[in-house]
Design an enzyme around this catalytic site. Structure first.
Site, PDB file in Angstrom:
ATOM      1  N   GLY A  61       0.818  -1.204   0.000  1.00  0.00           N
ATOM      2  CA  GLY A  61       0.000   0.000   0.000  1.00  0.00           C
ATOM      3  C   GLY A  61       0.852   1.253   0.000  1.00  0.00           C
ATOM      4  N   GLY A 121       1.778   5.413  -1.343  1.00  0.00           N
ATOM      5  CA  GLY A 121       2.298   6.022  -2.561  1.00  0.00           C
ATOM      6  C   GLY A 121       2.877   7.380  -2.231  1.00  0.00           C
ATOM      7  N   VAL A 175       3.745   1.392   2.298  1.00  0.00           N
ATOM      8  CA  VAL A 175       3.605   0.340   3.299  1.00  0.00           C
ATOM      9  C   VAL A 175       4.014  -0.990   2.669  1.00  0.00           C
ATOM     10  CG1 VAL A 175       2.072  -0.837   4.907  1.00  0.00           C
ATOM     11  CG2 VAL A 175       1.737   1.596   4.434  1.00  0.00           C
ATOM     12  N   LYS A 209       5.911   0.762   7.449  1.00  0.00           N
ATOM     13  CA  LYS A 209       5.586   2.021   6.794  1.00  0.00           C
ATOM     14  C   LYS A 209       6.876   2.815   6.611  1.00  0.00           C
ATOM     15  CE  LYS A 209       2.876   6.276   7.500  1.00  0.00           C
ATOM     16  NZ  LYS A 209       1.914   6.965   8.417  1.00  0.00           N
ATOM     17  N   ASP A 247      -8.308  12.254  14.235  1.00  0.00           N
ATOM     18  CA  ASP A 247      -8.478  11.880  12.824  1.00  0.00           C
ATOM     19  C   ASP A 247      -9.198  10.545  12.716  1.00  0.00           C
ATOM     20  OD1 ASP A 247      -8.270  12.365  10.096  1.00  0.00           O
ATOM     21  OD2 ASP A 247      -6.326  11.398   9.911  1.00  0.00           O
TER      22      ASP A 247
END
Length: 461
Positions: free
Chosen positions: A19, A21, A26, A41, A144
């Site tokens: 994952g 970008g 990730v 990450k 968040d």
């Protein structure tokens, strides 16, 4: 050649990107000696990275590393590779975390449908436990809370993630609190008091966020695009006229009273986490029936049938199904159908936004590109049939804004798939979201599948 495996990364080796970008990606990381798997990450460090950005990441890591709870994604370790070592390793901040093998919670929820009351109660209880029993008790405000930050582990437990906007508002030893001033968060989930320039109290902001999340769980969409006078839906909420409209009318009286209590405009009158715990909707017994109940809405509308058509399983020469990577496979992840039939065998694919077609990648890729451009989606081919030399699988970077004006980014990956019983070349397509609302991403996936160009070639049961 640069390596993604600095020597002091706790014995883990980065093996596959799963994952992300841009400046953050990730990866799956494995510790072969200890038979463990994790997520890594990596935040890229460049000559343009400034002190403010470094301090922001340092703050995120300090807060996340201090939070240890069964409903919080565990922070394991961090390694920093400075630019001066770029001849050996990719420069960046490597954050090693628990792998959420169950994927996104909201990837399993049908848009504009939601999940049943019992499933919402089960997962909302876990969200509440992580917030009340731990995050706020440690003096931390998340700030968040939104669907994309709620993940599932291999056993199906909810995990709160992404503490990039978190702030310490209370000293645990003395109990002294402070108001917050920074304006942050995502508009559909942010509390209305953040629209002013005045300082605000921390806890009510997170209560508002989990109120929007519960609404989204139950009804499959956010209640508004932003809590301001610029949103007609929010204005009707304030006036009270929206409660006679759909989808609000689908809420039961008990669930509605809880949501209204959490979404009280005045933060001083808003429910506290203790109030929420004492509410009748919360206090009833929770039934932990996970996989089948969680994806029930996707089964009913046919989305799971598209993600997992009745194709003959790929097997190796000995007749055994090829096993997925260690750390992914469990009764829960298999029940959720998080393993795809691919050319090389059964493969862990946490994204249910996938489908199979009866035509090969070369033809399909161009169809997908043109269809998405027609949807006003920004598209850029990272690898395509026109490349020389041809690099498979074909990859398309996409981005844009959803109906709530929220940014989305991700990948469309198209690879060859051969029917073992027919020896016919088809395609396996997976849409991997990097940023944005999982429900909006699912809506884009469904629109692509149902488009006039792509739909005739989609394999169904």
């Amino acid at each position: 050649m640069q390596s993604y495996n600095p020597k002091d990364s706790s014995g883990y080796e980065v093996v596959e990107q799963i994952g992300g970008g841009g400046f953050s990606s990730v990866f799956r990381a494995v510790n072969i000696a200890e038979h463990r798997v994790a997520a890594c990450k990596i935040i890229a460090l460049t000559s343009a990275t400034n002190d403010k950005q470094r301090k922001s990441v340092d703050k995120e890591m300090r807060i996340h590393a201090a939070l240890k709870h069964e409903n919080i994604l565990e922070f394991l370790n961090a390694v920093v590779v400075e630019l001066k070592h770029s001849h050996l390793y990719f420069p960046g901040i490597y954050m090693l975390m628990e792998l959420a093998a169950g994927g996104d919670l909201f990837d399993k929820i049908a848009p504009d449908v939601g999940v049943g009351d019992e499933v919402a109660h089960y997962y909302f209880g876990q969200l509440l436990a992580g917030m009340q029993e731990y995050i706020h008790s440690q003096g931390v405000c998340h700030r968040d809370l939104k669907p994309e930050n709620l993940l599932l582990d291999a056993a199906g437990a909810l995990k709160i993630s992404d503490f990039g906007l978190a702030a310490v508002y209370k000293l645990v030893d003395s109990g002294k609190t402070r108001p917050l001033t920074e304006r942050c968060g995502s508009l559909p989930y942010v509390a209305p008091e953040l629209n002013s320039d005045s300082p605000y109290q921390a806890q009510p902001v997170d209560v508002w966020g989990i109120g929007v999340i519960l609404f989204t769980m139950l009804l499959g969409n956010t209640p508004w695009d932003e809590p301001t006078v610029h949103s007609p839906e929010f204005c009707r909420y304030v006036s009270g006229t929206i409660f006679s409209e759909q989808p609000w009318r689908r809420l039961g009286d008990t669930a509605l009273s809880l949501i209204r209590g959490m979404l009280t405009i005045n933060p001083m009158e808003r429910m506290t986490l203790n109030d929420i715990y004492a509410h009748p909707w919360i206090m009833r017994h929770s039934v932990a029936t996970l996989a089948e109940r969680l994806t029930e809405s996707l089964r009913k509308n046919g989305d799971l049938e598209l993600a997992n058509p009745a194709l003959r399983s790929n097997v190796d020469e000995d007749g055994d199904e090829m096993m997925a990577s260690e750390g992914y496979r469990s009764q829960f992840t298999q029940s959720l159908m998080l393993f795809s039939q691919t050319q090389s065998g059964s493969r862990y694919t946490p994204h249910l936004t996938r489908f199979y077609t009866s035509i090969g990648p070369s033809l399909l890729f161009n169809m997908i590109f043109e269809t998405l451009v027609g949807f006003n989606v920004q598209c850029k081919a990272a690898s395509s049939p026109s490349d020389e030399p041809v690099i498979e699988p074909y990859r398309l970077r996409i981005g844009g804004h959803d109906k709530r004006r929220m940014t989305f980014k991700g990948w469309v990956i198209v690879e060859k798939f051969i029917y073992r019983d027919r020896q016919v070349e088809g395609s396996f397509v997976v849409m991997k979201r990097d940023e944005g609302n999982p429900i909006s991403w699912r809506q884009l996936w469904k629109a692509l599948i149902e488009s006039e160009t792509v739909s005739p070639h989609v394999l169904r049961k």
